[in-house]
Design a protein around this motif. Structure first.
Motif, PDB file in Angstrom:
ATOM      1  N   GLY A  53       0.461  -1.012  -0.161  1.00 42.40           N
ATOM      2  CA  GLY A  53      -0.140  -0.069  -0.177  1.00 42.40           C
ATOM      3  C   GLY A  53       0.813   1.642   0.323  1.00 42.40           C
ATOM      4  N   VAL A  54       1.764   0.862   0.477  1.00 44.77           N
ATOM      5  CA  VAL A  54       2.491   2.330   0.892  1.00 44.77           C
ATOM      6  C   VAL A  54       3.474   2.311  -0.324  1.00 44.77           C
ATOM      7  CG1 VAL A  54       5.012   3.472   2.044  1.00 44.77           C
ATOM      8  CG2 VAL A  54       2.689   2.354   3.492  1.00 44.77           C
ATOM      9  N   LEU A  55       3.694   1.544  -1.336  1.00 42.67           N
ATOM     10  CA  LEU A  55       5.045   1.757  -1.697  1.00 42.67           C
ATOM     11  C   LEU A  55       3.663   1.703  -3.685  1.00 42.67           C
ATOM     12  CD1 LEU A  55       7.306  -1.238  -1.712  1.00 42.67           C
ATOM     13  CD2 LEU A  55       7.795   1.003  -1.738  1.00 42.67           C
ATOM     14  N   GLY A  56       2.510   2.163  -3.372  1.00 43.44           N
ATOM     15  CA  GLY A  56       1.421   2.237  -4.072  1.00 43.44           C
ATOM     16  C   GLY A  56       1.351   3.493  -4.125  1.00 43.44           C
ATOM     17  N   GLY A  57       0.539   4.058  -2.824  1.00 43.34           N
ATOM     18  CA  GLY A  57       0.699   5.005  -2.763  1.00 43.34           C
ATOM     19  C   GLY A  57       1.757   6.236  -3.010  1.00 43.34           C
ATOM     20  N   LEU A  58       3.310   5.802  -2.473  1.00 45.04           N
ATOM     21  CA  LEU A  58       4.134   7.089  -3.625  1.00 45.04           C
ATOM     22  C   LEU A  58       3.942   6.949  -4.896  1.00 45.04           C
ATOM     23  CD1 LEU A  58       7.292   5.243  -0.866  1.00 45.04           C
ATOM     24  CD2 LEU A  58       6.525   7.764  -1.467  1.00 45.04           C
TER      25      LEU A  58
END
Length: 163
Positions: A53-58
């Protein structure tokens, strides 16, 4: 500063923000459905889920910032993975708790989106040396944008935590 807030094309910024809001609602709904149907995540799976999720958001905030140069679009894109925080609250808590959880998710999204925006600006700065691209924000403007992002994100997270 307006050109960095709204980007090179304000209409495209609106499109990015609209798509990000739709994706955030989808994420919140999927998380709510997972909660309703009682699917528990093991700590390992939860960690992988959060990292993706965090990598996708970045990645989303990077793309929005790189293509349009808008910190607002990057903030909205950074909110997408953090909208999952709202899902369980939608199912189990009051409307007040849903609002506070949403404010916290947006605050975290502002912080996550600003990181993606910084990466996008630095990539744009490097690419502008070899291609015919518009001038990226100066480092002083970028620092100002980061300070504004930290204040906005911190205030939203603080409001969600205190109330």
């Amino acid at each position: 500063m307006r050109e960095h807030l709204l980007g090179r094309t304000p209409r495209l910024t609106g499109y990015f923000c609209g798509i990000a809001v739709g994706l955030a609602l989808l994420v919140a709904g999927l998380e709510a459905a997972r909660t309703v149907f009682g699917s528990e995540l093991s700590p390992t799976v939860f960690t992988v889920y959060a990292a993706v999720g965090v990598l996708g958001g970045l990645l989303l905030s990077f793309v929005a910032g790189y293509l349009n140069g808008s910190v607002l679009a990057s903030w909205a894109a950074g909110t997408v993975p953090l909208a999952g925080r709202v899902g369980p609250v939608l199912v189990e808590d009051s409307l007040r708790e849903v609002g506070l959880s949403a404010v916290g998710a947006v605050g975290g999204g502002v912080l996550l989106g600003s990181v993606g925006f910084v990466v996008a600006v630095e990539k744009h700065r490097r690419d502008a040396k070899t291609a015919d691209l518009p001038d990226p924000p100066s480092r002083a403007d970028l620092l100002g944008i980061l300070i504004i992002s930290a204040v906005v994100g911190g205030l939203l997270l603080g409001v969600a935590a205190l109330l």
